[in-house]
Design a protein around this motif. Structure first.
Motif, PDB file in Angstrom:
ATOM      1  N   GLU A   9       0.834  -1.199   0.000  1.00 25.78           N
ATOM      2  CA  GLU A   9       0.000   0.000   0.000  1.00 25.78           C
ATOM      3  C   GLU A   9       0.872   1.253   0.000  1.00 25.78           C
ATOM      4  O   GLU A   9       1.992   1.265   0.510  1.00 25.78           O
ATOM      5  CB  GLU A   9      -0.914   0.034   1.229  1.00 25.78           C
ATOM      6  CG  GLU A   9      -1.965  -1.057   1.237  1.00 25.78           C
ATOM      7  CD  GLU A   9      -2.810  -1.031   2.502  1.00 25.78           C
ATOM      8  OE1 GLU A   9      -3.912  -1.584   2.463  1.00 25.78           O
ATOM      9  OE2 GLU A   9      -2.357  -0.484   3.513  1.00 25.78           O
ATOM     10  N   GLY A  10       0.315   2.320  -0.572  1.00 22.84           N
ATOM     11  CA  GLY A  10       0.914   3.639  -0.469  1.00 22.84           C
ATOM     12  C   GLY A  10       2.362   3.706  -0.917  1.00 22.84           C
ATOM     13  O   GLY A  10       2.762   3.150  -1.943  1.00 22.84           O
ATOM     14  N   ARG A  11       3.177   4.410  -0.137  1.00 23.81           N
ATOM     15  CA  ARG A  11       4.578   4.614  -0.479  1.00 23.81           C
ATOM     16  C   ARG A  11       5.332   3.292  -0.531  1.00 23.81           C
ATOM     17  O   ARG A  11       6.230   3.105  -1.356  1.00 23.81           O
ATOM     18  CB  ARG A  11       5.226   5.546   0.538  1.00 23.81           C
ATOM     19  CG  ARG A  11       4.571   6.924   0.609  1.00 23.81           C
ATOM     20  CD  ARG A  11       5.306   7.828   1.590  1.00 23.81           C
ATOM     21  NE  ARG A  11       4.662   9.134   1.649  1.00 23.81           N
ATOM     22  CZ  ARG A  11       3.853   9.517   2.636  1.00 23.81           C
ATOM     23  NH1 ARG A  11       3.604   8.701   3.640  1.00 23.81           N
ATOM     24  NH2 ARG A  11       3.298  10.719   2.608  1.00 23.81           N
ATOM     25  N   GLY A  12       4.980   2.383   0.376  1.00 24.23           N
ATOM     26  CA  GLY A  12       5.665   1.094   0.408  1.00 24.23           C
ATOM     27  C   GLY A  12       5.467   0.306  -0.875  1.00 24.23           C
ATOM     28  O   GLY A  12       6.367  -0.423  -1.314  1.00 24.23           O
ATOM     29  N   TYR A  13       4.294   0.466  -1.504  1.00 24.09           N
ATOM     30  CA  TYR A  13       4.056  -0.248  -2.759  1.00 24.09           C
ATOM     31  C   TYR A  13       4.858   0.367  -3.897  1.00 24.09           C
ATOM     32  O   TYR A  13       5.322  -0.341  -4.793  1.00 24.09           O
ATOM     33  CB  TYR A  13       2.566  -0.265  -3.104  1.00 24.09           C
ATOM     34  CG  TYR A  13       2.274  -1.039  -4.370  1.00 24.09           C
ATOM     35  CD1 TYR A  13       2.637  -2.377  -4.475  1.00 24.09           C
ATOM     36  CD2 TYR A  13       1.675  -0.421  -5.461  1.00 24.09           C
ATOM     37  CE1 TYR A  13       2.397  -3.095  -5.639  1.00 24.09           C
ATOM     38  CE2 TYR A  13       1.427  -1.136  -6.627  1.00 24.09           C
ATOM     39  CZ  TYR A  13       1.793  -2.466  -6.711  1.00 24.09           C
ATOM     40  OH  TYR A  13       1.572  -3.177  -7.868  1.00 24.09           O
ATOM     41  N   VAL A  14       5.035   1.683  -3.862  1.00 22.81           N
ATOM     42  CA  VAL A  14       5.887   2.325  -4.868  1.00 22.81           C
ATOM     43  C   VAL A  14       7.296   1.755  -4.776  1.00 22.81           C
ATOM     44  O   VAL A  14       7.912   1.403  -5.791  1.00 22.81           O
ATOM     45  CB  VAL A  14       5.903   3.853  -4.674  1.00 22.81           C
ATOM     46  CG1 VAL A  14       6.966   4.492  -5.564  1.00 22.81           C
ATOM     47  CG2 VAL A  14       4.532   4.443  -4.981  1.00 22.81           C
ATOM     48  N   LEU A  15       7.820   1.653  -3.567  1.00 20.57           N
ATOM     49  CA  LEU A  15       9.161   1.088  -3.383  1.00 20.57           C
ATOM     50  C   LEU A  15       9.212  -0.353  -3.873  1.00 20.57           C
ATOM     51  O   LEU A  15      10.162  -0.757  -4.564  1.00 20.57           O
ATOM     52  CB  LEU A  15       9.553   1.164  -1.905  1.00 20.57           C
ATOM     53  CG  LEU A  15      10.862   0.477  -1.524  1.00 20.57           C
ATOM     54  CD1 LEU A  15      12.041   1.060  -2.294  1.00 20.57           C
ATOM     55  CD2 LEU A  15      11.103   0.586  -0.014  1.00 20.57           C
ATOM     56  N   ARG A  16       8.202  -1.128  -3.541  1.00 18.44           N
ATOM     57  CA  ARG A  16       8.170  -2.534  -3.988  1.00 18.44           C
ATOM     58  C   ARG A  16       8.153  -2.613  -5.513  1.00 18.44           C
ATOM     59  O   ARG A  16       8.840  -3.445  -6.116  1.00 18.44           O
ATOM     60  CB  ARG A  16       6.954  -3.234  -3.390  1.00 18.44           C
ATOM     61  CG  ARG A  16       6.740  -4.652  -3.861  1.00 18.44           C
ATOM     62  CD  ARG A  16       5.856  -5.423  -2.896  1.00 18.44           C
ATOM     63  NE  ARG A  16       6.606  -5.806  -1.719  1.00 18.44           N
ATOM     64  CZ  ARG A  16       6.058  -6.257  -0.587  1.00 18.44           C
ATOM     65  NH1 ARG A  16       4.738  -6.351  -0.497  1.00 18.44           N
ATOM     66  NH2 ARG A  16       6.809  -6.603   0.423  1.00 18.44           N
ATOM     67  N   ARG A  17       7.379  -1.755  -6.161  1.00 10.59           N
ATOM     68  CA  ARG A  17       7.342  -1.733  -7.632  1.00 10.59           C
ATOM     69  C   ARG A  17       8.719  -1.446  -8.207  1.00 10.59           C
ATOM     70  O   ARG A  17       9.147  -2.077  -9.182  1.00 10.59           O
ATOM     71  CB  ARG A  17       6.366  -0.663  -8.120  1.00 10.59           C
ATOM     72  CG  ARG A  17       4.904  -1.023  -7.969  1.00 10.59           C
ATOM     73  CD  ARG A  17       4.036   0.186  -8.252  1.00 10.59           C
ATOM     74  NE  ARG A  17       4.144   0.651  -9.624  1.00 10.59           N
ATOM     75  CZ  ARG A  17       3.685   1.821 -10.050  1.00 10.59           C
ATOM     76  NH1 ARG A  17       3.115   2.659  -9.198  1.00 10.59           N
ATOM     77  NH2 ARG A  17       3.799   2.176 -11.310  1.00 10.59           N
ATOM     78  N   LEU A  18       9.413  -0.486  -7.622  1.00  9.36           N
ATOM     79  CA  LEU A  18      10.738  -0.117  -8.130  1.00  9.36           C
ATOM     80  C   LEU A  18      11.727  -1.266  -7.982  1.00  9.36           C
ATOM     81  O   LEU A  18      12.501  -1.561  -8.907  1.00  9.36           O
ATOM     82  CB  LEU A  18      11.250   1.123  -7.396  1.00  9.36           C
ATOM     83  CG  LEU A  18      10.479   2.418  -7.649  1.00  9.36           C
ATOM     84  CD1 LEU A  18      11.003   3.537  -6.760  1.00  9.36           C
ATOM     85  CD2 LEU A  18      10.549   2.836  -9.111  1.00  9.36           C
ATOM     86  N   ILE A  19      11.712  -1.924  -6.829  1.00  8.76           N
ATOM     87  CA  ILE A  19      12.625  -3.047  -6.618  1.00  8.76           C
ATOM     88  C   ILE A  19      12.316  -4.165  -7.602  1.00  8.76           C
ATOM     89  O   ILE A  19      13.221  -4.716  -8.247  1.00  8.76           O
ATOM     90  CB  ILE A  19      12.532  -3.560  -5.165  1.00  8.76           C
ATOM     91  CG1 ILE A  19      13.054  -2.496  -4.185  1.00  8.76           C
ATOM     92  CG2 ILE A  19      13.324  -4.863  -4.993  1.00  8.76           C
ATOM     93  CD1 ILE A  19      12.867  -2.842  -2.720  1.00  8.76           C
ATOM     94  N   ARG A  20      11.053  -4.487  -7.771  1.00 12.67           N
ATOM     95  CA  ARG A  20      10.683  -5.611  -8.634  1.00 12.67           C
ATOM     96  C   ARG A  20      10.906  -5.277 -10.108  1.00 12.67           C
ATOM     97  O   ARG A  20      11.331  -6.141 -10.881  1.00 12.67           O
ATOM     98  CB  ARG A  20       9.225  -5.998  -8.360  1.00 12.67           C
ATOM     99  CG  ARG A  20       9.066  -6.581  -6.964  1.00 12.67           C
ATOM    100  CD  ARG A  20       7.674  -7.080  -6.671  1.00 12.67           C
ATOM    101  NE  ARG A  20       7.672  -7.797  -5.391  1.00 12.67           N
ATOM    102  CZ  ARG A  20       6.650  -8.467  -4.903  1.00 12.67           C
ATOM    103  NH1 ARG A  20       5.523  -8.536  -5.595  1.00 12.67           N
ATOM    104  NH2 ARG A  20       6.737  -9.091  -3.752  1.00 12.67           N
ATOM    105  N   ARG A  21      10.649  -4.039 -10.477  1.00 12.11           N
ATOM    106  CA  ARG A  21      10.882  -3.652 -11.877  1.00 12.11           C
ATOM    107  C   ARG A  21      12.377  -3.711 -12.198  1.00 12.11           C
ATOM    108  O   ARG A  21      12.783  -4.225 -13.247  1.00 12.11           O
ATOM    109  CB  ARG A  21      10.324  -2.257 -12.127  1.00 12.11           C
ATOM    110  CG  ARG A  21      10.328  -1.837 -13.594  1.00 12.11           C
ATOM    111  CD  ARG A  21       9.478  -0.597 -13.807  1.00 12.11           C
ATOM    112  NE  ARG A  21       9.340  -0.299 -15.228  1.00 12.11           N
ATOM    113  CZ  ARG A  21       9.982   0.674 -15.866  1.00 12.11           C
ATOM    114  NH1 ARG A  21      10.819   1.447 -15.200  1.00 12.11           N
ATOM    115  NH2 ARG A  21       9.794   0.873 -17.155  1.00 12.11           N
TER     116      ARG A  21
END
Length: 881
Positions: free
Chosen positions: A298-310
């Motif tokens: 959720e929220g900011r944490g999901y943005v970070l997760r997207r960046l790591i996975r991408r």
């Protein structure tokens, strides 16, 4: 000239021009709930521009950390594919808060670019707002720019506003000509196209109007300046390269990943894109975690997760099958920790977080990619090029694939994704995320008391040395926040005094409570708030008489509540220090609540604390209490306090002069709260609970003083009761309970065995109740069964003795619940299936279920419908003939 030198020159230039050099604020915008991340240099000055906050300077400069991945500035899909798009970037900016205006802003920008950076004046062009004749003339007069090199553009390009209402104004951009070989065609020109020949370098915003709700633009009494220049972009211009990725900000990272993957930069488009994505995302990942954002859904944490996975997925395209990003973020720290020491301070924690996230995603990536490739192969065979939204959502929901990855993979095969279908599938998740979203976590007090802030109302705080004081009522507001001429008995509202001993809620500490008296009445102070650093507002309820503006007022803080809060606040500092000693230096405060009844402390740490770690932390805090250290409070310049080892807490904004609270040899923190004079006044400390509240964030709740004593006494009473019930001493309680638990398990197993035996006997009787319905043997009956497992065993026993037929057993399993098991023999499966039959049966007991064609299970909540349910089965079988 490298990027670090450009950053240094920029800040030193504006320091020479009398600007205060302000450190970058965190990527999480503490003062702006409307933003997910800080996306511009002016964000940390927003309250100053809105006259809601006064700073000790009227002009400033900064190099601000920024992140743009969503909303208006959604650059993610272009990152790595163009020369200019980034997620993380630095914004160099200079600001004037009613000091200088257009002439000085133009002069400063032109001088810095042409003199300090040495850019060729003949390659610089300027744009102004179409109606801004003043700016047009100033560029000619102040900077000597020829009229033919100044272009007038419309509102879309050259007018800026903070929102639908509020400060706004025309802007002026400086462009650099990279040369004819970068042109997009014969019509290429400033303001005519978006190609990279005429590259925007610096944007100067002239805030000169206040836009009203009606759309009218009223001149501001003190116009201001807000400028922004991307460090990555100006570095590319200075270094004479055509892509930001070719500067020294990115090339060391690109070279590192290329060597790690045995590839090379500038060998092919796909390889270059992958290297650029990884370099960009590694910077964003390192800075996000350093600013206490952790991977989540959720929220900011999901943005970070997207960046790591991408980034990890692009690593796979380079042949990197194992975790590698944890190494690239280490490289980011090595490159940028000189300017941003928080990278080094949090390095080992960052490395650990990234590595764990990579390894977790690696486990599902291959399986998800295989499913996606299989689907694309099937689509290719059908001559279709659109991946369904359902599949994209399944990959997201089951394998953690952000939509970006699906889009990237699809694009390489010349396909697209049904994003509208994906969004439909995401609706529920989006609703949940909206409920969870709390902005930056700060109350919008500035909005509630905007009238006071704009009027310049200020309060002096005297509560560090006193809990009582005399002052004058400066303002009264009713409970809706409107100015009031009086508050009478039985009425609530808000009061502002010239000076107050009441501490306003801030920094995690709750506001003081107490009372006040005037010549005409008295009131209870229910809470104290702090809408800005210089304004304290008391929430009051008038108990007697009336309270009027301009009266003398006597204010009295509740001393016991203040002391209890001070115990908890001082112990919060001791707890923070103890956690860092026991768990490691990566522990950082990420939130707190300090009141008279308890303390709550949120901190960064990946794993739950073990019982041994909790015991060690308690021991460390209580040791500091027993040693009775005297606290030292001092006010000193921010830089001096940090040099002395003071910990500046995440997300807090500090003035030039700060208050440092020190427990000698134990803790040094910057803190504006109220504290004990010595640690021994805390009495004792006990941890009540330890839990996880988000990915990588733990929470401790604790008690001190009388609250800790009450906790110990309550536990002692409960232990006494347990000893009396078990007829044992304190050392035997646990052993006795374990013995009773083992005995209970043995009895439960024996009960199940006897139930099964009884059910077997009952089964013989049940078979005699089987009916012939339309040539089908049907056994539909209510039975007694202590559990679903026992009911299933009864059905299994009957199936072995009924070669052909349908069996449906129904039982109440306690607390108003109904369980149903239904089986269909294999010879009847062409006519009946268990899930289809049980659906109608379960509906009569307000339930539902499913299963295999030959065996299904259902549950319900209406036992009164049991007979109807069995009749429904009989009717269904009869109708099937």
């Amino acid at each position: 000239m490298n990027a670090a030198e450009i950053r240094r020159r920029f800040l030193e230039y504006f320091k020479r021009q009398g600007h205060a050099i302000v450190p970058s604020s965190p990527l999480i915008p503490r003062d702006d709930p409307s933003l997910l991340f800080t996306n511009a240099g002016m964000v940390q000055f927003k309250k100053t521009f809105l006259a809601q906050e006064k700073r000790p300077y009227v002009k400033a400069a900064s190099s601000q950390k920024c992140l743009r991945v969503g909303g208006k500035h959604n650059d993610l899909e272009n990152v790595g594919r163009t020369a200019r798009h980034h997620t993380f970037f630095e914004m160099l900016g200079n600001f004037s808060f009613g000091d200088y205006f257009k002439a000085e802003a133009i002069s400063l920008a032109w001088e810095f670019l042409t003199r300090d950076l040495g850019l060729d004046k003949s390659r610089l062009y300027v744009t102004v707002y179409r109606d801004d004749d003043e700016a047009f003339d100033l560029w000619r007069k102040v900077a000597g720019v020829e009229a033919g090199r100044i272009f007038r553009l419309g509102e879309k390009d050259n007018f800026w506003s903070m929102g639908d209402t509020g400060p706004c104004g025309p802007c002026s951009e400086i462009h650099f000509d990279q040369g004819p070989d970068m042109a997009c065609g014969p019509d290429c020109g400033v303001g005519k196209c978006d190609c990279d020949r005429f590259l925007e370098v610096w944007n100067l915003v002239f805030m000169q109007y206040d836009q009203t709700e009606s759309g009218q633009r009223v001149p501001l009494p003190r116009p201001s300046i807000d400028t922004g220049m991307g460090l990555e972009r100006v570095t590319a211009v200075v270094q004479g390269v055509r892509s930001n990725y070719e500067t020294d900000l990115f090339m060391p990272l690109i070279d590192f990943v290329a060597a790690r993957s045995d590839t090379a930069y500038k060998r092919g488009r796909e390889t270059d894109t992958a290297l650029q994505v990884i370099a960009d995302h590694s910077r964003a990942i390192a800075f996000l975690i350093a600013d206490q954002v952790l991977p989540s859904n959720e929220g900011r944490g999901y943005v970070l997760r997207r960046l790591i996975r991408r980034a990890f997925r692009f690593g796979r395209l380079l042949g990197l099958t194992e975790a590698f990003l944890f190494e690239t973020v280490r490289e980011v720290s090595g490159l940028m920790a000189g300017a941003y020491p928080e990278l080094e301070d949090n390095l080992e924690f960052t490395v650990r977080v990234v590595r764990e996230e990579e390894e977790r995603f690696s486990q599902t990536l291959d399986k998800g990619l295989a499913i996606l490739e299989e689907e694309m192969d099937a689509l290719a065979g059908e001559n279709s090029k659109v991946i369904s939204g359902d599949l994209a959502f399944k990959l997201y929901d089951t394998f953690g694939f952000p939509l970006d990855i699906v889009n990237d993979v699809a694009e390489r095969r010349g396909m697209s994704v049904d994003e509208a279908g994906f969004r439909r599938c995401m609706d529920e998740q989006k609703k949940r995320a909206k409920k969870a979203w709390k902005g930056s976590g700060e109350k919008d007090l500035a909005g509630r008391f905007e009238s006071l802030l704009k009027a310049g109302v200020r309060t002096i705080f005297s509560g560090y040395d006193a809990t009582q004081g005399r002052s004058v009522v400066k303002s009264l507001l009713d409970d809706q926040g409107a100015y009031s001429r009086r508050l009478v008995q039985g009425q609530g509202g808000w009061l502002v005094a010239e000076e107050t001993p009441f501490y306003g809620e801030s920094g995690g500490q709750t506001g003081d409570v107490g009372g006040l008296e005037t010549m005409t009445g008295s009131a209870e102070v229910l809470d104290t708030l702090k809408p800005s650093p210089e304004l304290t507002v008391h929430k009051i309820f008038v108990n007697e008489g009336e309270v009027l503006p301009d009266q003398e007022v006597r204010l009295s803080v509740d001393v016991e509540a203040r002391l209890a809060t001070a115990r908890n606040h001082t112990c919060t500092h001791l707890l923070h220090a103890a956690l860092r000693r026991v768990l490691g230096g990566h522990v950082k405060q990420s939130g707190s609540l300090v009141g008279p009844d308890r303390l709550r402390f949120d901190f960064t740490h990946i794993a739950p604390l073990t019982p041994e770690e909790i015991a060690r932390v308690e021991e460390e805090v209580n040791r500091a209490i027993i040693e009775n250290h005297g606290l030292r409070n001092s006010v000193l310049p921010y830089e001096e306090a940090v040099a002395k080892g003071a910990m500046a807490l995440f997300g807090e904004k500090y003035a030039d002069q700060v208050r440092m609270v020190e427990v000698p040899g134990v803790s040094v923190e910057l803190c504006g709260g109220t504290h004990l004079s010595a640690t021994g006044q805390a009495g004792s400390f006990v941890i009540l609970s330890e839990s996880g509240i988000a990915a990588g964030v733990r929470r401790i709740e604790a008690a001190t003083g009388w609250n800790a004593l009450a906790h110990f006494q309550s536990r002692s009473r409960r232990l006494d009761e347990a000893m009396a019930a078990l007829k044992s001493g304190p050392d035997q309680v646990a052993e006795k309970i374990r013995g009773l638990q083992a005995q209970n398990k043995d009895l439960a197993r024996e009960a199940e065995r006897l139930s099964a035996k009884l059910a077997g006997g009952a089964g013989q009787d049940l078979l005699s109740r089987a009916e012939d319905i339309a040539g089908v043997k049907v056994l539909a009956a209510k039975v007694e069964a202590p559990s679903v497992k026992a009911l299933r065993e009864q059905v299994d026993g009957l199936r072995s003795r009924l070669a052909s037929g349908i069996i449906c057993l129904l039982a109440e399993t306690g607390q108003g619940k109904v369980s149903v098991i239904l089986s269909v023999s294999k010879d009847l499966l062409s006519r009946f299936t268990a899930p289809a039959l049980i659906k109608d049966v379960a509906a009569e007991v307000n339930g539902g279920g499913g299963g295999r064609p030959d065996l299904a299970q259902a549950g319900g909540t209406d036992p009164a419908g049991a007979d109807r349910a069995l009749d429904r089965l009989r009717q269904g079988v009869a109708a099937a003939k």
